[in-house]
Motif scaffolding. Structure first.
Motif, PDB file in Angstrom:
ATOM      1  N   PHE A   1       0.832  -1.209   0.000  1.00 39.12           N
ATOM      2  CA  PHE A   1       0.000   0.000   0.000  1.00 39.12           C
ATOM      3  C   PHE A   1       0.860   1.251   0.000  1.00 39.12           C
ATOM      4  N   PHE A   2       1.857   1.277   0.870  1.00 39.36           N
ATOM      5  CA  PHE A   2       2.682   2.478   1.013  1.00 39.36           C
ATOM      6  C   PHE A   2       3.766   2.591  -0.066  1.00 39.36           C
ATOM      7  N   ASN A   3       4.207   1.465  -0.615  1.00 44.34           N
ATOM      8  CA  ASN A   3       5.362   1.485  -1.515  1.00 44.34           C
ATOM      9  C   ASN A   3       5.066   1.084  -2.955  1.00 44.34           C
ATOM     10  N   PHE A   4       3.817   0.755  -3.250  1.00 46.32           N
ATOM     11  CA  PHE A   4       3.448   0.482  -4.642  1.00 46.32           C
ATOM     12  C   PHE A   4       2.168   1.205  -5.033  1.00 46.32           C
ATOM     13  N   ALA A   5       1.100   1.002  -4.250  1.00 46.95           N
ATOM     14  CA  ALA A   5      -0.188   1.619  -4.589  1.00 46.95           C
ATOM     15  C   ALA A   5      -0.112   3.147  -4.502  1.00 46.95           C
ATOM     16  N   MET A   6       0.436   3.664  -3.416  1.00 46.76           N
ATOM     17  CA  MET A   6       0.522   5.115  -3.261  1.00 46.76           C
ATOM     18  C   MET A   6       1.447   5.767  -4.286  1.00 46.76           C
ATOM     19  N   PRO A   7       2.672   5.249  -4.494  1.00 42.15           N
ATOM     20  CA  PRO A   7       3.517   5.833  -5.551  1.00 42.15           C
ATOM     21  C   PRO A   7       2.880   5.771  -6.931  1.00 42.15           C
ATOM     22  N   LEU A   8       2.196   4.673  -7.220  1.00 38.67           N
ATOM     23  CA  LEU A   8       1.525   4.550  -8.514  1.00 38.67           C
ATOM     24  C   LEU A   8       0.414   5.586  -8.637  1.00 38.67           C
ATOM     25  N   PHE A   9      -0.353   5.785  -7.567  1.00 35.16           N
ATOM     26  CA  PHE A   9      -1.420   6.790  -7.569  1.00 35.16           C
ATOM     27  C   PHE A   9      -0.851   8.194  -7.756  1.00 35.16           C
ATOM     28  N   ILE A  10       0.231   8.505  -7.054  1.00 36.27           N
ATOM     29  CA  ILE A  10       0.863   9.826  -7.193  1.00 36.27           C
ATOM     30  C   ILE A  10       1.372  10.035  -8.613  1.00 36.27           C
ATOM     31  N   THR A  11       1.991   9.001  -9.176  1.00 35.99           N
ATOM     32  CA  THR A  11       2.536   9.110 -10.533  1.00 35.99           C
ATOM     33  C   THR A  11       1.435   9.350 -11.555  1.00 35.99           C
ATOM     34  N   ILE A  12       0.392   8.529 -11.509  1.00 32.36           N
ATOM     35  CA  ILE A  12      -0.705   8.659 -12.468  1.00 32.36           C
ATOM     36  C   ILE A  12      -1.407   9.998 -12.315  1.00 32.36           C
ATOM     37  N   THR A  13      -1.688  10.391 -11.074  1.00 32.57           N
ATOM     38  CA  THR A  13      -2.404  11.646 -10.823  1.00 32.57           C
ATOM     39  C   THR A  13      -1.587  12.851 -11.262  1.00 32.57           C
ATOM     40  N   SER A  14      -0.302  12.866 -10.950  1.00 29.51           N
ATOM     41  CA  SER A  14       0.547  14.011 -11.301  1.00 29.51           C
ATOM     42  C   SER A  14       0.610  14.219 -12.811  1.00 29.51           C
ATOM     43  N   TYR A  15       0.846  13.148 -13.545  1.00 28.05           N
ATOM     44  CA  TYR A  15       0.962  13.284 -15.002  1.00 28.05           C
ATOM     45  C   TYR A  15      -0.396  13.570 -15.651  1.00 28.05           C
ATOM     46  N   ARG A  16      -1.461  13.049 -15.073  1.00 29.74           N
ATOM     47  CA  ARG A  16      -2.786  13.336 -15.624  1.00 29.74           C
ATOM     48  C   ARG A  16      -3.137  14.818 -15.440  1.00 29.74           C
ATOM     49  N   LEU A  17      -2.807  15.369 -14.283  1.00 32.74           N
ATOM     50  CA  LEU A  17      -3.045  16.794 -14.046  1.00 32.74           C
ATOM     51  C   LEU A  17      -2.181  17.647 -14.971  1.00 32.74           C
ATOM     52  N   MET A  18      -0.967  17.195 -15.240  1.00 34.49           N
ATOM     53  CA  MET A  18      -0.107  17.915 -16.181  1.00 34.49           C
ATOM     54  C   MET A  18      -0.709  17.906 -17.580  1.00 34.49           C
ATOM     55  N   GLU A  19      -1.235  16.756 -17.989  1.00 35.79           N
ATOM     56  CA  GLU A  19      -1.868  16.662 -19.305  1.00 35.79           C
ATOM     57  C   GLU A  19      -3.071  17.597 -19.407  1.00 35.79           C
ATOM     58  N   GLN A  20      -3.872  17.637 -18.362  1.00 32.95           N
ATOM     59  CA  GLN A  20      -5.065  18.490 -18.380  1.00 32.95           C
ATOM     60  C   GLN A  20      -4.709  19.966 -18.459  1.00 32.95           C
ATOM     61  N   LYS A  21      -3.618  20.341 -17.814  1.00 35.72           N
ATOM     62  CA  LYS A  21      -3.267  21.762 -17.766  1.00 35.72           C
ATOM     63  C   LYS A  21      -2.415  22.201 -18.945  1.00 35.72           C
ATOM     64  N   LEU A  22      -1.514  21.328 -19.402  1.00 36.98           N
ATOM     65  CA  LEU A  22      -0.548  21.750 -20.414  1.00 36.98           C
ATOM     66  C   LEU A  22      -0.678  21.015 -21.742  1.00 36.98           C
ATOM     67  N   GLY A  23      -1.494  19.953 -21.765  1.00 32.47           N
ATOM     68  CA  GLY A  23      -1.598  19.158 -22.985  1.00 32.47           C
ATOM     69  C   GLY A  23      -2.094  19.947 -24.182  1.00 32.47           C
ATOM     70  N   LYS A  24      -3.099  20.780 -23.977  1.00 33.08           N
ATOM     71  CA  LYS A  24      -3.679  21.546 -25.079  1.00 33.08           C
ATOM     72  C   LYS A  24      -2.764  22.657 -25.561  1.00 33.08           C
ATOM     73  N   SER A  25      -1.944  23.188 -24.656  1.00 32.51           N
ATOM     74  CA  SER A  25      -1.072  24.309 -25.029  1.00 32.51           C
ATOM     75  C   SER A  25       0.159  23.861 -25.790  1.00 32.51           C
ATOM     76  N   GLY A  26       0.472  22.589 -25.725  1.00 35.17           N
ATOM     77  CA  GLY A  26       1.645  22.076 -26.425  1.00 35.17           C
ATOM     78  C   GLY A  26       2.943  22.340 -25.696  1.00 35.17           C
ATOM     79  N   HIS A  27       2.884  22.794 -24.436  1.00 42.04           N
ATOM     80  CA  HIS A  27       4.081  23.103 -23.668  1.00 42.04           C
ATOM     81  C   HIS A  27       4.577  21.919 -22.849  1.00 42.04           C
ATOM     82  N   LEU A  28       3.915  20.783 -22.970  1.00 38.71           N
ATOM     83  CA  LEU A  28       4.297  19.607 -22.203  1.00 38.71           C
ATOM     84  C   LEU A  28       5.486  18.937 -22.876  1.00 38.71           C
ATOM     85  N   GLN A  29       6.607  18.877 -22.182  1.00 39.75           N
ATOM     86  CA  GLN A  29       7.848  18.392 -22.779  1.00 39.75           C
ATOM     87  C   GLN A  29       8.319  17.055 -22.204  1.00 39.75           C
ATOM     88  N   VAL A  30       7.463  16.381 -21.459  1.00 43.34           N
ATOM     89  CA  VAL A  30       7.839  15.095 -20.865  1.00 43.34           C
ATOM     90  C   VAL A  30       6.831  14.026 -21.271  1.00 43.34           C
TER      91      VAL A  30
END
Length: 291
Positions: free
Chosen positions: A182-211
């Motif tokens: 829970f602490f070392n797989f589920a939580m890191p996976l949730f943080i990873t997916i959530t962080s990149y999804r929020l980045m896509e929502q905010k920067l995906g349309k602008s084309g400024h996403l470089q990762v």
């Protein structure tokens, strides 16, 4: 096979050597690429930023996984484990520390990138150093618990490397597995997916996403997911019903993660890639600076 050269149950001599060669290739590949990342960080001032400190931490963790694979490869080619039971415990502990640091380090990079791209403030050194310290201290804590009796390290089915013992599937293993996962797989996976999804929502349309916003989560799922499935199966059923060869597959897949991470986070980053190139061609970089 742990102490002698007798072949383990379910493996032929060629199969043991084949596993050893695969582990050797994975180890050398991961060590080479991650060593270049570490070397470039030390030699290139432009890379000494808080965000790249997180990448450096991941490269150190992945180098540790590759070193662990190198020991396993050497033992497999020898067709025996030459380091005794204490060596097995040390090998299991070192492999577990670096594996957890790699998983949590990927999540730290995801959060750091979200902070960098989606907020107006730059990631501070204090925050980056705190993240790195937390990743390593937490990983060391969880990896030390099997040495203290909660969980246990033992030989993999091949008998030439050591990991968390899942063969018993008892209450001790089950309680440790679910808490640790829970602490070392589920939580890191949730943080990873959530962080990149929020980045896509905010920067995906602008084309400024470089990762790359999909590869990190896929690497976590595909690289460490087979281990999670094997461990979960050991909880609900008799793991001996799975052939020893199939039980070795998650270990071989996981040892590929350092190479994939190096390609994604280092070679896929223009600044890190430039730093690596400068380290590999110091004479050219000196001429460029002179100009």
């Amino acid at each position: 096979m742990a102490e002698t050269s007798t072949l383990p149950t379910g493996f032929g001599e060629l199969e043991v050597l084949a596993v050893g060669m695969v582990l050797l290739v994975e180890a050398l590949s991961g060590l080479s690429l991650n060593s270049l990342t570490i070397f470039s960080f030390c030699k290139t001032p432009e890379l000494r930023t808080p965000c790249h400190l997180l990448v450096l931490s991941l490269a150190l963790a992945d180098s540790g996984i590759s070193l662990n694979a190198l020991v396993a490869a050497t033992s497999s080619l020898l067709r025996r484990w030459p380091y005794g039971s204490d060596g097995c415990q040390a090998h299991g502990f070192q492999g577990f520390v670096t594996a957890l640091a790699s998983i949590c380090g990927s999540a730290a990079i995801a959060w750091g990138r979200y902070h960098h791209y989606c907020t107006r403030s730059q990631l501070a050194w204090n925050s980056a150093i705190s993240l790195v310290l937390f990743v390593w201290l937490s990983s060391t804590f969880w990896a030390a618990l099997p040495l203290l009796g909660w969980g246990h390290y033992d030989y993999e089915p091949l008998g030439t490397c050591c990991t968390l013992d899942y063969s018993k599937g008892d209450r001790n293993f089950t309680s440790f597995l679910f808490t640790m996962s829970f602490f070392n797989f589920a939580m890191p996976l949730f943080i990873t997916i959530t962080s990149y999804r929020l980045m896509e929502q905010k920067l995906g349309k602008s084309g400024h996403l470089q990762v790359n916003t999909t590869l990190p989560a896929r690497t976590l799922l595909l690289g460490w997911g087979p281990y999670a499935i094997l461990y979960l199966y050991a909880v609900i059923a008799d793991v001996t019903s799975i052939s020893p060869k199939l039980q070795m597959v998650p270990a071989l897949i996981a040892k590929m993660v350092p190479t994939i991470n190096a390609i994604n986070y280092a070679l896929g980053n223009e600044m890190v890639c430039r730093g690596i190139w400068q380290c590999l061609s110091p004479q050219k970089s000196e001429k460029d600076r002179a100009k």
